[in-house]
Design a protein around this motif. Sequence first.
Motif, PDB file in Angstrom:
ATOM      1  N   SER B 248      18.441 -29.388  30.881  1.00 35.92           N
ATOM      2  CA  SER B 248      18.707 -28.050  31.442  1.00 35.92           C
ATOM      3  C   SER B 248      19.766 -27.337  30.604  1.00 35.92           C
ATOM      4  O   SER B 248      19.700 -26.115  30.419  1.00 35.92           O
ATOM      5  CB  SER B 248      19.127 -28.149  32.904  1.00 35.92           C
ATOM      6  OG  SER B 248      20.493 -28.485  33.022  1.00 35.92           O
ATOM      7  N   ILE B 250      20.204 -27.857  27.338  1.00 39.81           N
ATOM      8  CA  ILE B 250      19.514 -27.485  26.096  1.00 39.81           C
ATOM      9  C   ILE B 250      18.698 -26.214  26.315  1.00 39.81           C
ATOM     10  O   ILE B 250      18.647 -25.339  25.449  1.00 39.81           O
ATOM     11  CB  ILE B 250      18.612 -28.645  25.614  1.00 39.81           C
ATOM     12  CG1 ILE B 250      19.468 -29.858  25.238  1.00 39.81           C
ATOM     13  CG2 ILE B 250      17.741 -28.208  24.441  1.00 39.81           C
ATOM     14  CD1 ILE B 250      18.677 -31.120  24.972  1.00 39.81           C
ATOM     15  N   ALA B 251      18.100 -26.093  27.504  1.00 42.07           N
ATOM     16  CA  ALA B 251      17.321 -24.890  27.819  1.00 42.07           C
ATOM     17  C   ALA B 251      18.203 -23.641  27.784  1.00 42.07           C
ATOM     18  O   ALA B 251      17.753 -22.571  27.380  1.00 42.07           O
ATOM     19  CB  ALA B 251      16.641 -25.027  29.181  1.00 42.07           C
ATOM     20  N   SER B 252      19.464 -23.769  28.174  1.00 47.16           N
ATOM     21  CA  SER B 252      20.375 -22.615  28.137  1.00 47.16           C
ATOM     22  C   SER B 252      20.822 -22.284  26.713  1.00 47.16           C
ATOM     23  O   SER B 252      21.511 -21.303  26.487  1.00 47.16           O
ATOM     24  CB  SER B 252      21.615 -22.872  28.996  1.00 47.16           C
ATOM     25  OG  SER B 252      21.268 -23.011  30.346  1.00 47.16           O
ATOM     26  N   VAL B 253      20.449 -23.097  25.752  1.00 47.37           N
ATOM     27  CA  VAL B 253      20.766 -22.802  24.357  1.00 47.37           C
ATOM     28  C   VAL B 253      19.527 -22.263  23.631  1.00 47.37           C
ATOM     29  O   VAL B 253      19.549 -21.172  23.086  1.00 47.37           O
ATOM     30  CB  VAL B 253      21.329 -24.048  23.619  1.00 47.37           C
ATOM     31  CG1 VAL B 253      21.662 -23.715  22.165  1.00 47.37           C
ATOM     32  CG2 VAL B 253      22.573 -24.571  24.326  1.00 47.37           C
ATOM     33  N   VAL B 254      18.424 -23.028  23.661  1.00 47.94           N
ATOM     34  CA  VAL B 254      17.250 -22.604  22.874  1.00 47.94           C
ATOM     35  C   VAL B 254      16.021 -22.247  23.708  1.00 47.94           C
ATOM     36  O   VAL B 254      15.048 -21.725  23.171  1.00 47.94           O
ATOM     37  CB  VAL B 254      16.861 -23.659  21.810  1.00 47.94           C
ATOM     38  CG1 VAL B 254      17.936 -23.751  20.738  1.00 47.94           C
ATOM     39  CG2 VAL B 254      16.616 -25.020  22.438  1.00 47.94           C
ATOM     40  N   ASP B 255      16.037 -22.545  25.011  1.00 48.85           N
ATOM     41  CA  ASP B 255      14.995 -22.090  25.926  1.00 48.85           C
ATOM     42  C   ASP B 255      13.576 -22.312  25.382  1.00 48.85           C
ATOM     43  O   ASP B 255      12.841 -21.350  25.123  1.00 48.85           O
ATOM     44  CB  ASP B 255      15.233 -20.593  26.222  1.00 48.85           C
ATOM     45  CG  ASP B 255      14.249 -20.023  27.244  1.00 48.85           C
ATOM     46  OD1 ASP B 255      13.604 -20.800  27.965  1.00 48.85           O
ATOM     47  OD2 ASP B 255      14.139 -18.774  27.306  1.00 48.85           O
ATOM     48  N   PRO B 256      13.162 -23.579  25.236  1.00 51.51           N
ATOM     49  CA  PRO B 256      11.844 -23.849  24.654  1.00 51.51           C
ATOM     50  C   PRO B 256      10.708 -23.570  25.653  1.00 51.51           C
ATOM     51  O   PRO B 256      10.961 -23.412  26.857  1.00 51.51           O
ATOM     52  CB  PRO B 256      11.905 -25.351  24.349  1.00 51.51           C
ATOM     53  CG  PRO B 256      12.802 -25.891  25.413  1.00 51.51           C
ATOM     54  CD  PRO B 256      13.856 -24.821  25.637  1.00 51.51           C
ATOM     55  N   GLU B 257       9.486 -23.550  25.138  1.00 49.92           N
ATOM     56  CA  GLU B 257       8.315 -23.443  26.026  1.00 49.92           C
ATOM     57  C   GLU B 257       8.028 -24.784  26.692  1.00 49.92           C
ATOM     58  O   GLU B 257       7.515 -24.834  27.801  1.00 49.92           O
ATOM     59  CB  GLU B 257       7.074 -23.062  25.222  1.00 49.92           C
ATOM     60  CG  GLU B 257       7.082 -21.672  24.651  1.00 49.92           C
ATOM     61  CD  GLU B 257       6.055 -21.549  23.542  1.00 49.92           C
ATOM     62  OE1 GLU B 257       6.451 -21.757  22.361  1.00 49.92           O
ATOM     63  OE2 GLU B 257       4.896 -21.263  23.819  1.00 49.92           O
ATOM     64  N   CYS B 288      14.530 -20.602  33.439  1.00 49.26           N
ATOM     65  CA  CYS B 288      13.949 -21.711  32.655  1.00 49.26           C
ATOM     66  C   CYS B 288      13.452 -22.842  33.544  1.00 49.26           C
ATOM     67  O   CYS B 288      13.010 -23.881  33.036  1.00 49.26           O
ATOM     68  CB  CYS B 288      14.988 -22.317  31.717  1.00 49.26           C
ATOM     69  SG  CYS B 288      15.909 -21.152  30.760  1.00 49.26           S
ATOM     70  N   THR B 291       9.962 -24.515  32.948  1.00 48.12           N
ATOM     71  CA  THR B 291       9.586 -25.017  31.627  1.00 48.12           C
ATOM     72  C   THR B 291       8.877 -26.368  31.765  1.00 48.12           C
ATOM     73  O   THR B 291       9.306 -27.231  32.517  1.00 48.12           O
ATOM     74  CB  THR B 291      10.835 -25.137  30.741  1.00 48.12           C
ATOM     75  OG1 THR B 291      11.417 -23.842  30.633  1.00 48.12           O
ATOM     76  CG2 THR B 291      10.495 -25.661  29.356  1.00 48.12           C
TER      77      THR B 291
END
Lengths: 313, 313
Positions: B248, B250-257, B288, B291
């Motif tokens: 979670s 990491i999602a706030s940094v690069v927000d992957p699909e 996010c 995801t």
Amino acid sequence: MKKYGFGVDIGGTTCKIGLFETTGTLLEKWEIPTNKKDDGKNILTDIAASLRKKMNDANVAEEELEGIGVGLPGPVRADGIVPMCVNLGWKDKDVSKEFQELMNGVPVKAGNDANVAALGEMWQGGGKGCDNVVMVTLGTGVGGGIIVNGKIVSGSNGAGGEIGHIIVNPHEKTACNCGRKGCLEQYASATGIARLARECLVGDHDKTLLDNVGEPSAKTVFDAYKKGDGVATGIVEKFAEILGNALSNIASVVDPEVFVIGGGVSKAGKPLVDAVETYYRKAALSSCADTRIALASLGNDAGMYGCVKLILE
Amino acid sequence: MKKYGFGVDIGGTTCKIGLFETTGTLLEKWEIPTNKKDDGKNILTDIAASLRKKMNDANVAEEELEGIGVGLPGPVRADGIVPMCVNLGWKDKDVSKEFQELMNGVPVKAGNDANVAALGEMWQGGGKGCDNVVMVTLGTGVGGGIIVNGKIVSGSNGAGGEIGHIIVNPHEKTACNCGRKGCLEQYASATGIARLARECLVGDHDKTLLDNVGEPSAKTVFDAYKKGDGVATGIVEKFAEILGNALSNIASVVDPEVFVIGGGVSKAGKPLVDAVETYYRKAALSSCADTRIALASLGNDAGMYGCVKLILE
């Protein structure tokens, strides 16, 4: 490359507009109020009118314009759609397309304001000369922007660079504005630092300059810190440890060449950077431990710069 | 685009080599031992000989080769230099240039093994169809790879995607292999899960299937978990919470699909993904929270696939 570009940084209160040479020189800047009436439906027409007037006054022909970059306070999807921008009243709006039509086909690109500020600092500010930059904006909240290979990482949901919402303290009891608990923003923003200060000042505590300033703020904390105040030092160390640790974790994800620190809190200057740097170097993976931490240098103009860079890509 | 490409995934013991059609089809794969004698100076010549033989046997002409991608167990800088690869004995080696010379000028690109595995999974595996992927490899350690807009984020020091070394527990007493304390790898790798299990099994604890398996491993923990064992469930929940929370952030940094989970531990399959997903959805920023978390599908071939994708960029 054509000679001119416009950077338009739309905020909740004012739109900051700049006429640039595409080489990176800001020629002129001005502001117009953001007209939020009727779900902000006049915002773009107001800006278009202001740009047309300037083009007339400054003798800039349409054919000399490389394009117009627009920053706005909300997520912008990769396809250019703004799904929701509460501050402007917009929803599911194709800003680039609409504005391009208003501007007679001049190319328009839109980006999130924190992201374009990062791009601006990379282009002409604290990250100049670098292609891989993490920008950290310490204001009322904590914003961020991730630049990889010269391009914004906007993320698949527009949440790229939302580093204020990295959870740094799972034991936090108070909720962040996002509804979750323990976000970086709760400790490293201006309001976060003021909160850390208030917590130190309740009950028994050493004598401190902060006892005489009324409600403490990030500014009064850093002012006292620079005078060697013990309590203020404790607060700044706590802030610096939390932020330094968070940056070290970001380094293990995107490993930038430089962290650029901006926003109102960053006016505390080098002492702030030095404190964060100390904790960052201790916490970071050895290969990233020397990564530079720099102050932003474009202030409130960073967004305009970044908007122009956006159209040069 | 030419018809063929080679993917060469160099490991500390063997080199996995694949002949691919550049459309993404693996035609043939084989292995040769990694010759680490004399600071690994024969590794590339051995591989070159093996490729030449295959080209001969399979009737692949040099002119039909788009290129050769090479993955290796160490950082690769943006300029292609490998500053240090302890496992192969290499230091300051320009792998692409040297190998290209050995191969009569066929284009060569090199990348870190975890990063190319991520690229492989994006291209033909669990992240197929996505351009923004975070790969998490749960093996002896925890590796990672960040793909943004279809390209590897290798980082300015080659530390992009080193997500195993995100610090998730500042209170940890035991040191990680990297020398720091509280890294994700200490809880979410095979060794980390075994350690969590050992900690649960010392002293008083509920009766558990794990009492009968000797030294616990990630596999025995997940096997017991799938049978509803209470103690194993506690261990898996702890693992899933730590990993879900880290994802979670990491999602706030690069927000992957999509997050793609691979490595030996991921053989536990859907129950593992489900457990991590539960904690991820609770912890993530709302934008996010949906995801996708997917299992890797290329297994040990992911690196070879990614090597080929590397030369198609």
